[in-house]
Design a protein around this motif. Structure first.
Motif, PDB file in Angstrom:
ATOM      1  N   ILE A   1       2.088   9.304  -6.513  1.00  0.00           N
ATOM      2  CA  ILE A   1       3.225  10.618  -6.087  1.00  0.00           C
ATOM      3  C   ILE A   1       3.593  10.884  -6.966  1.00  0.00           C
ATOM      4  N   ALA A   2       4.492  10.362  -7.593  1.00  0.00           N
ATOM      5  CA  ALA A   2       5.081  10.025  -8.315  1.00  0.00           C
ATOM      6  C   ALA A   2       4.225  10.477  -9.932  1.00  0.00           C
ATOM      7  N   ASP A   3       3.618   9.568 -10.306  1.00  0.00           N
ATOM      8  CA  ASP A   3       2.266   9.578 -11.508  1.00  0.00           C
ATOM      9  C   ASP A   3       1.730  11.010 -11.498  1.00  0.00           C
ATOM     10  N   VAL A   4       1.654  11.959 -10.064  1.00  0.00           N
ATOM     11  CA  VAL A   4       0.335  12.868 -10.038  1.00  0.00           C
ATOM     12  C   VAL A   4       2.233  14.282 -10.349  1.00  0.00           C
ATOM     13  N   ILE A   5       2.946  14.035  -9.564  1.00  0.00           N
ATOM     14  CA  ILE A   5       4.183  14.752 -10.165  1.00  0.00           C
ATOM     15  C   ILE A   5       4.196  15.102 -11.464  1.00  0.00           C
ATOM     16  N   GLU A   6       4.348  13.728 -12.202  1.00  0.00           N
ATOM     17  CA  GLU A   6       5.263  13.188 -13.504  1.00  0.00           C
ATOM     18  C   GLU A   6       3.963  14.380 -14.267  1.00  0.00           C
ATOM     19  N   ALA A   7       2.892  14.415 -13.679  1.00  0.00           N
ATOM     20  CA  ALA A   7       1.712  14.671 -14.672  1.00  0.00           C
ATOM     21  C   ALA A   7       1.665  16.259 -15.061  1.00  0.00           C
ATOM     22  N   ASN A   8       2.203  16.795 -14.002  1.00  0.00           N
ATOM     23  CA  ASN A   8       2.192  18.415 -13.542  1.00  0.00           C
ATOM     24  C   ASN A   8       3.845  18.907 -13.728  1.00  0.00           C
TER      25      ASN A   8
ATOM     26  N   GLU B   1       0.852  -1.344  -0.106  1.00  0.00           N
ATOM     27  CA  GLU B   1       0.360   0.581  -0.011  1.00  0.00           C
ATOM     28  C   GLU B   1       0.695   1.252  -0.491  1.00  0.00           C
ATOM     29  N   ARG B   2       2.271   0.931   0.560  1.00  0.00           N
ATOM     30  CA  ARG B   2       2.962   1.953   0.793  1.00  0.00           C
ATOM     31  C   ARG B   2       3.694   2.703  -0.720  1.00  0.00           C
ATOM     32  N   SER B   3       3.969   2.015  -0.529  1.00  0.00           N
ATOM     33  CA  SER B   3       4.583   1.525  -2.491  1.00  0.00           C
ATOM     34  C   SER B   3       3.381   2.179  -3.423  1.00  0.00           C
ATOM     35  N   LYS B   4       2.000   1.412  -3.145  1.00  0.00           N
ATOM     36  CA  LYS B   4       1.004   1.712  -3.900  1.00  0.00           C
ATOM     37  C   LYS B   4       1.279   3.516  -4.305  1.00  0.00           C
ATOM     38  N   LEU B   5       0.877   3.902  -2.968  1.00  0.00           N
ATOM     39  CA  LEU B   5       0.861   5.427  -2.813  1.00  0.00           C
ATOM     40  C   LEU B   5       1.633   6.282  -3.277  1.00  0.00           C
TER      41      LEU B   5
ATOM     42  N   ALA C   1       9.597   3.601  -3.813  1.00  0.00           N
ATOM     43  CA  ALA C   1       8.460   2.673  -3.862  1.00  0.00           C
ATOM     44  C   ALA C   1       8.954   1.451  -4.246  1.00  0.00           C
ATOM     45  N   GLY C   2       9.185   1.127  -5.077  1.00  0.00           N
ATOM     46  CA  GLY C   2      10.374  -0.099  -5.442  1.00  0.00           C
ATOM     47  C   GLY C   2      10.788  -0.858  -4.572  1.00  0.00           C
ATOM     48  N   VAL C   3      12.379  -0.035  -4.094  1.00  0.00           N
ATOM     49  CA  VAL C   3      12.799  -0.696  -2.291  1.00  0.00           C
ATOM     50  C   VAL C   3      12.192  -1.336  -1.899  1.00  0.00           C
ATOM     51  N   ILE C   4      10.793  -0.911  -1.402  1.00  0.00           N
ATOM     52  CA  ILE C   4      10.271  -1.369  -0.035  1.00  0.00           C
ATOM     53  C   ILE C   4       9.390  -2.457  -0.408  1.00  0.00           C
ATOM     54  N   ARG C   5       9.287  -2.877  -2.000  1.00  0.00           N
ATOM     55  CA  ARG C   5       8.252  -4.312  -1.475  1.00  0.00           C
ATOM     56  C   ARG C   5       9.617  -4.687  -1.645  1.00  0.00           C
ATOM     57  N   ALA C   6      10.802  -5.371  -2.557  1.00  0.00           N
ATOM     58  CA  ALA C   6      11.724  -6.278  -1.698  1.00  0.00           C
ATOM     59  C   ALA C   6      12.793  -6.072  -1.196  1.00  0.00           C
ATOM     60  N   ASP C   7      12.524  -5.405  -0.191  1.00  0.00           N
ATOM     61  CA  ASP C   7      12.996  -5.228   1.098  1.00  0.00           C
ATOM     62  C   ASP C   7      12.933  -6.335   2.420  1.00  0.00           C
ATOM     63  N   GLU C   8      14.044  -6.422   3.172  1.00  0.00           N
ATOM     64  CA  GLU C   8      13.350  -7.380   3.496  1.00  0.00           C
ATOM     65  C   GLU C   8      14.004  -7.846   5.273  1.00  0.00           C
ATOM     66  N   SER C   9      13.740  -8.211   6.081  1.00  0.00           N
ATOM     67  CA  SER C   9      14.977  -8.311   7.564  1.00  0.00           C
ATOM     68  C   SER C   9      15.488  -9.828   7.346  1.00  0.00           C
TER      69      SER C   9
END
Lengths: 508, 132
Positions: free
Chosen positions: A89-96, A81-85, A131-139
């Motif tokens: 944010i990145a998409d909205v900035i890109e559009a503007n 979810e955090r990654s998606k948000l 957004a990407g790195v937290i999807r692959a991040d592991e403890s």
């Protein structure tokens, strides 16, 4: 002959900017508790273009309340979810991008070609990177013996304070905000006094993407808003980019609260050109010349500005002739004109400070190779803060070689041997950036290893990918920004040491 | 013997100090910053708010305010006489004059060979504090 070239294009249109902006607290725009606003002056023409909320302790407390309220749920929000948000944010900035690039230019004074090609694209990519790195991040987990397991799990620190500089207002805010949010922290951000507007226009675009209170922005003066934020016992960490005295002051507050800090405090970066650079007059030689002129990027207002050119004495004439010519070809003009290469310094006091360094450089006997004064532009820019790109020749003990001028000023000196080059490079209080240019495979590895700096660009300069760690040695601070290692700056380790044995120890 | 001061001050800077003293109701101090952004500018605080120590140098008193600098920075600055001045401008940092829309700044001049022989003595921040 002029030491710069005038831009020819007309400025593009300014986006609509409101007369004033409030704080962004708890997902809403909130008027300052004092009711007061302060003027934001554009460096382009020295005129007020908007006002910012004059935050104080009450506003900071309100933001901390909102952040603490949001933390329990935000810290447990899934990585997906955090990654998606963050991606949203990145998409909205890109559009503007175009609008934000123009606003950033008006707020800071830098040329539009830089905000379009560097600041905003990097902002977008940094959000996507985290957004990407937290999807692959592991403890990590380790089995100490067949009945004992240690789990080292990451937990977000909590509510953090982030104090942003004015040289890349949106990008430096992103360097701090993106990893903090990715790590699961909530943040209270204090933008710089000189550039409080662009981030508020950004918040108008992205404010409702995140849950209320996760990201709060309070504008104001350091002594009135920054100090209560940095000294609050309610923050779990303070991240600061700026200068050494304020860095020490923030550490002083942090010592009272026993909280960690990260500091990025600038540098006096050497850019070393070895003899082999001039072995041929080819593309690489041309690239190296450009690398030397990189001192003018962002009007020199970069912590890693390559502000000391160290060039082998045998190639000095050939190399510097080309560097001077390239510097004179820098187009100055209205920062919103598309062909302008170098814009205005961010504030009047910076402008005065840079000129005071030109004065001390001349007093100390440094030779002006080009520039050396303000740039008097017309057509409405008379009151803007423009300075000619300047090259001094001198020696490393001069104050202009030792202090961060934070302007389009580079100081050149020569060396005879590799050892001497390294000695000069390291003869500085700072150790943030450095550049090494060579065609020699051995030098390409050995010289960077000998330079005491956190980032050594090798045959390149001023690249800031999200994927490479950035930070200082020596008095340039500690901690890193960018790269996934940044996550560890916003997390602590929960160690669960588990026994699966049913047998008692037999001690008691 | 008369000594040469390491830090001087302009009249406009004195006026700002007077205003700040009234506003904050306390004595003031300066610490010369280095580094990024607003670095290389003097920072003004209420006296005692910024903790100095053995790694700071006290350069002297300027209009009743102690003026300090970190010792390693002083090594590169000690051949120059500083003048505390003020300029309009929007600085950042925690320096207390900033909300007034002005900024303290430093102008520098090289000491002459004669002056270098009779400079006012310096002490560390720690030594300065223990004088009281």
């Amino acid at each position: 002959m002029e030491s710069f070239t005038l831009s020819q294009a007309s400025p593009v249109e300014s986006p609509k900017i409101k007369e004033k902006y409030d704080h962004f607290i708890g997902g809403k725009f909130v008027a300052p508790s004092s009711g007061e606003y302060f003027e934001n002056i554009s460096p382009i023409d020295g005129k007020v273009f908007s006002k910012a909320a004059r935050g104080n302790k009450a506003d900071i407390e309100k933001a901390l309340d909102a952040a603490h309220k949001a933390f329990p749920s935000w810290s447990k929000t899934s990585a997906a979810e955090r990654s998606k948000l963050l991606n949203k944010i990145a998409d909205v900035i890109e559009a503007n991008l175009e609008m934000l690039a123009r606003v950033e230019t008006i707020d800071n004074g830098k040329a539009l070609r830089e905000t379009r090609a560097a600041d905003l694209p990097l902002v977008i990519d940094h959000f996507r990177y985290f957004a990407g790195v937290i999807r692959a991040d592991e403890s990590t987990i380790s089995e100490h013996d067949e009945n004992t397991v240690s789990i080292a799990l990451h937990e977000p620190l909590g509510v953090v304070a982030q104090i942003i500089p004015w040289n890349f207002p949106l990008l430096m805010a992103t360097w701090k905000i993106a990893p903090a949010l990715a790590a699961g922290c909530c943040t209270v951000v204090k933008p710089a006094e000189q550039t409080p507007t662009s981030i508020m226009i950004l918040m108008e675009l992205i404010g409702d993407i995140l849950p209320p209170g996760v990201l709060n922005v309070v504008t104001g003066f350091g002594v009135e808003a920054g100090k209560p934020l940095a000294s609050s016992p309610r923050v779990a960490k303070v991240s600061f980019t700026g200068e050494t005295t304020t860095g020490r002051l923030i550490m002083q507050y942090a010592s009272e609260n026993l909280v960690p800090v990260t500091m990025e405090l600038g540098g006096k970066s050497p850019n070393i050109f070895m003899k082999s650079v001039a072995d041929a007059d080819d593309d690489f030689f041309d690239k190296a010349v450009e690398g030397a002129v990189m001192f003018a990027l962002n009007q020199g207002e970069v912590c890693t500005c390559p502000s000391r050119i160290l060039v082998h004495e045998d190639i000095y004439d050939k190399f510097m002739d080309r560097v001077i010519a390239r510097t004179k070809a820098i187009k100055m003009g209205h920062p919103l004109a598309e062909d302008t290469m170098m814009g205005a310094q961010a504030s009047k006091d910076q402008y005065e400070k840079i000129l005071s360094y030109m004065d001390i450089g001349k007093q100390e006997g440094a030779t002006v190779l080009t520039g050396g004064a303000e740039a008097s532009l017309n057509n409405g820019l008379e009151e803007g803060y423009y300075i000619q790109p300047t090259i001094f020749k001198g020696h490393n003990k001069m104050r202009i070689f030792q202090e961060e001028i934070f302007g389009p000023v580079v100081c050149v000196t020569t060396f005879k041997t590799t050892e001497e080059a390294i000695e000069i490079a390291n003869d500085t209080m700072y150790g943030l950036g450095a550049g090494l240019w060579s065609r020699d495979a051995h030098e390409l590895y050995q010289v960077p290893r000998a330079i005491q700096a956190g980032r050594v660009w090798v045959n390149c300069y001023h690249a800031y990918p999200a994927h490479a760690p950035f930070g200082g040695y020596k008095k340039s601070g500690f901690g890193r920004e960018n790269h996934l290692m940044m996550l560890s700056h916003y997390r602590q380790t929960k160690n669960m040491l588990i026994s699966y044995s049913k047998e008692k120890l037999g001690f008691f | 013997m008369e000594t040469i001061k390491r830090v001087l001050i302009t009249e406009p800077a004195k006026e700002v100090i007077d205003t700040l003293r009234k506003r904050f109701g306390s004595e003031l101090m300066f610490h010369q910053s280095g580094g990024c952004c607003d670095g290389s500018s003097p920072m003004c605080f209420e006296k005692g708010d910024f903790k100095v120590g053995s790694q700071d140098v006290w350069l002297g008193e300027v209009y009743g305010c102690d003026f300090f600098m970190s010792a390693d920075q002083f090594e590169y600055w000690k051949h120059t006489q500083l003048t505390l001045d003020v300029t309009p401008g929007r600085g950042s940092s925690f320096s207390i004059e900033i909300p007034m829309g002005i900024r303290f700044m430093i102008r520098s001049k090289l000491f002459t060979t004669e002056e270098l022989k009779i400079l006012s003595p310096v002490v560390t921040g720690e030594e300065k504090l223990s004088e009281r």
